[in-house]
Write an enzyme that holds these catalytic residues in place. Structure first.
Site, mmCIF file in Angstrom:
data_model
loop_
_atom_site.group_PDB
_atom_site.id
_atom_site.type_symbol
_atom_site.label_atom_id
_atom_site.label_comp_id
_atom_site.label_asym_id
_atom_site.label_seq_id
_atom_site.Cartn_x
_atom_site.Cartn_y
_atom_site.Cartn_z
ATOM 1 N N TYR A 1 0.839 -1.198 0.000
ATOM 2 C CA TYR A 1 0.000 0.000 0.000
ATOM 3 C C TYR A 1 0.878 1.253 0.000
ATOM 4 C CZ TYR A 1 -3.650 3.356 0.960
ATOM 5 O OH TYR A 1 -4.504 4.418 0.847
ATOM 6 N N GLN B 1 -10.549 0.210 1.847
ATOM 7 C CA GLN B 1 -11.030 -0.621 0.750
ATOM 8 C C GLN B 1 -9.872 -1.266 -0.014
ATOM 9 O OE1 GLN B 1 -11.600 2.603 1.211
ATOM 10 N NE2 GLN B 1 -11.583 3.788 -0.695
ATOM 11 N N THR C 1 3.355 9.329 12.161
ATOM 12 C CA THR C 1 4.814 9.357 12.148
ATOM 13 C C THR C 1 5.360 10.224 13.279
ATOM 14 O OG1 THR C 1 6.732 9.641 10.717
ATOM 15 C CG2 THR C 1 5.011 11.323 10.579
ATOM 16 N N GLN D 1 9.385 16.570 10.045
ATOM 17 C CA GLN D 1 8.532 15.443 10.424
ATOM 18 C C GLN D 1 7.090 15.894 10.618
ATOM 19 O OE1 GLN D 1 10.340 12.822 10.146
ATOM 20 N NE2 GLN D 1 8.581 11.455 10.291
ATOM 21 N N HIS E 1 4.465 15.877 7.674
ATOM 22 C CA HIS E 1 3.751 14.694 7.200
ATOM 23 C C HIS E 1 2.254 14.745 7.493
ATOM 24 C CE1 HIS E 1 6.641 11.789 5.640
ATOM 25 N NE2 HIS E 1 7.492 12.173 6.559
ATOM 26 N N GLU F 1 9.987 6.181 16.326
ATOM 27 C CA GLU F 1 10.083 5.672 14.953
ATOM 28 C C GLU F 1 11.413 6.129 14.338
ATOM 29 O OE1 GLU F 1 7.613 6.073 10.724
ATOM 30 O OE2 GLU F 1 7.336 7.546 12.317
ATOM 31 N N HIS F 2 11.678 7.434 14.423
ATOM 32 C CA HIS F 2 12.937 8.011 13.962
ATOM 33 C C HIS F 2 13.609 8.680 15.164
ATOM 34 C CE1 HIS F 2 9.981 8.434 10.617
ATOM 35 N NE2 HIS F 2 10.969 7.933 9.877
ATOM 36 N N ASP G 1 14.358 8.964 4.768
ATOM 37 C CA ASP G 1 13.059 8.917 4.106
ATOM 38 C C ASP G 1 13.198 8.588 2.619
ATOM 39 O OD1 ASP G 1 11.503 9.408 6.295
ATOM 40 O OD2 ASP G 1 11.203 11.541 5.896
ATOM 41 N N GLU H 1 4.471 -35.642 30.097
ATOM 42 C CA GLU H 1 3.364 -34.829 29.584
ATOM 43 C C GLU H 1 2.076 -35.627 29.425
ATOM 44 O OE1 GLU H 1 4.679 -32.922 25.983
ATOM 45 O OE2 GLU H 1 5.972 -31.510 27.077
ATOM 46 N N HIS I 1 2.671 -40.156 21.700
ATOM 47 C CA HIS I 1 3.921 -39.605 21.181
ATOM 48 C C HIS I 1 5.033 -40.647 21.281
ATOM 49 C CE1 HIS I 1 1.783 -35.851 21.264
ATOM 50 N NE2 HIS I 1 2.859 -35.140 20.909
#
Length: 434
Positions: free
Chosen positions: A130, A194, A240, A262, A265, A331-332, A365, A419, A424
């Site tokens: 995406y 969507q 961000t 930043q 954004h 994040e940064h 970036d 067990e 087994h």
């Protein structure tokens, strides 16, 4: 414009409490699930017709077919500004170089003679990537998503990006040009939740994918949460953010510009300065208004900088600053201090670290070679950014011969007994010669 939080003069609280004191954008994904769920369900049931109607309603574009024709991709590349094309080609080359070193190799371990375990790294078969196109068409995200998937060996890659009314209902031309440069031929003019539903359920000519990656708004994130399990996702990315750890050696003009870049954004973007220098804090506060006024998106930037997600945190020293940025898990994260490389080596929690005065987030970036799809909202405490590994699955292949199995039969019998799983043990005993 930027609020101050003064943590000087007393012991810092524990990590969880400290994180709660720091600026952070609040993103309530649950609040939009009620909107996203019926939309995704509509795509699941009615397919392409639902996508057409939703796109017309939300984006003002009525595309009979949301698949982007090959001629549109070819035209976007042919008409791409030469300077932009050169920049894209250089970004692709650098990201390929860095990510090429991430590809893992299969490893076989001989546990005992006749008994081996091989770890195979197998790519996801099909992914949907995406690329946002709302406030800014992030054509650089095409590079950041496609390159690691290609290096991982993903055999089927589809890209979705919102249709633009100004471009005949197609995605941004720069996005299409980037796809064409990378050899991506399956592109869809569909955005938002969507788009995730199209990838997850399939619609029109788009077959369902196994995994969806890429940043997006809260509706995209909510759709990823809703379909998680049906598909794999990279993360539930929030707004961000940047944190800058700086001392009195930092250039306040650089710091101000990096906070602003930043904030550009998104109105919800977080910009946080952590410093032990009150003089630096004062200088940055003095410079920010003028720099904001000189930028194109001043209203958006101002909203971000005055919001509760942004601010200046004053600390006693760089050691305290390290505790703060580790609690924030940005994040940064920029390090603009004395001995910046040594300070950066002590950071535990960050999506990406930018070291020194000449490594701004803008570099990462676009063209550093690193990936800009990174964990937000403190998730860098336990997750990492998009990489070749994101598209690979490790599969153990176990091969023991008769003698090697016989050598551990007694251990299996003991463990199965402990067990209370006698079947087994029986599956091993039946293979033993009388």
């Amino acid at each position: 414009m930027l609020a101050r939080i003064d943590l000087r003069g007393s012991a810092l609280p524990g990590t969880r409490e400290l994180a709660g004191l720091l600026p952070r954008a609040a993103t309530d994904i649950d609040s939009v699930l009620a909107t996203v769920r019926p939309l995704c369900e509509d795509v699941r049931i009615r397919g392409a017709q639902a996508v057409r109607e939703i796109t017309a309603r939300l984006d003002g574009v009525d595309n009979e077919d949301f698949a982007v024709p090959q001629e549109a991709l070819d035209r976007a590349l042919a008409e791409c500004d030469p300077t932009l094309r050169a920049a894209l080609e250089e970004a692709i080359a650098r990201v390929q170089k860095v990510h090429g070193d991430q590809r893992r190799t299969d490893v076989t371990t001989e546990v005992v003679p006749g008994g081996t375990v091989t770890e195979r790294w197998v790519p996801v078969r099909r992914v949907g990537l995406y690329v946002p196109g709302g406030l800014a068409p992030l054509l650089s995200s095409v590079v950041m998503n496609v390159v690691p998937a290609q290096i991982a060996g993903v055999e089927s890659i589809a890209v979705a990006s919102p249709p633009q009314r100004d471009h005949g209902g197609l995605p941004d031309p720069g996005v299409l040009a980037a796809c064409a440069l990378l050899g991506i031929t399956e592109v869809y003019a569909v955005g938002g939740a969507q788009a995730v539903a199209v990838f997850g359920y399939g619609a029109g000519s788009c077959e369902p994918v196994d995994m969806v990656t890429g940043p997006g708004n809260v509706y995209v994130t909510a759709a990823k949460r809703l379909l998680r399990g049906l598909i794999g996702i990279d993360s539930e990315a929030g707004p961000t953010e940047v944190a800058i750890l700086a001392d009195d050696t930092a250039d306040p003009a650089h710091v101000a510009a990096d906070l602003i870049s930043q904030a550009e954004h998104d109105p919800l973007a977080g910009a946080v300065l952590v410093t032990d220098s009150e003089a630096l804090a004062d200088a940055v506060l003095e410079l920010v208004p003028g720099q904001v006024t000189a930028t194109k998106h001043s209203d958006r930037i101002t909203t971000a900088l005055v919001g509760s997600q942004s601010g200046i945190v004053l600390v006693d020293d760089v050691d305290a600053g390290l505790r703060v940025v580790d609690a924030y898990a940005a994040e940064h994260l920029e390090i603009q201090t004395r001995d910046a490389r040594a300070v950066a080596a002590r950071v535990r929690n960050a999506g990406a670290i930018f070291v020194g005065a000449w490594s701004p987030v803008s570099l990462g970036d676009y063209i550093a070679g690193s990936n800009h799809v990174l964990p937000t909202g403190g998730c860098a405490r336990f997750s990492s950014g998009l990489s070749v590994q994101s598209f690979l699955r490790g599969i153990h292949v176990i091969e023991y011969d008769e003698q090697a199995l016989a050598g551990v039969a007694g251990h299996i019998d003991a463990l199965a007994g402990a067990e209370d799983l006698p079947g087994h043990a029986a599956a091993v005993r039946i293979r033993q010669r009388p």
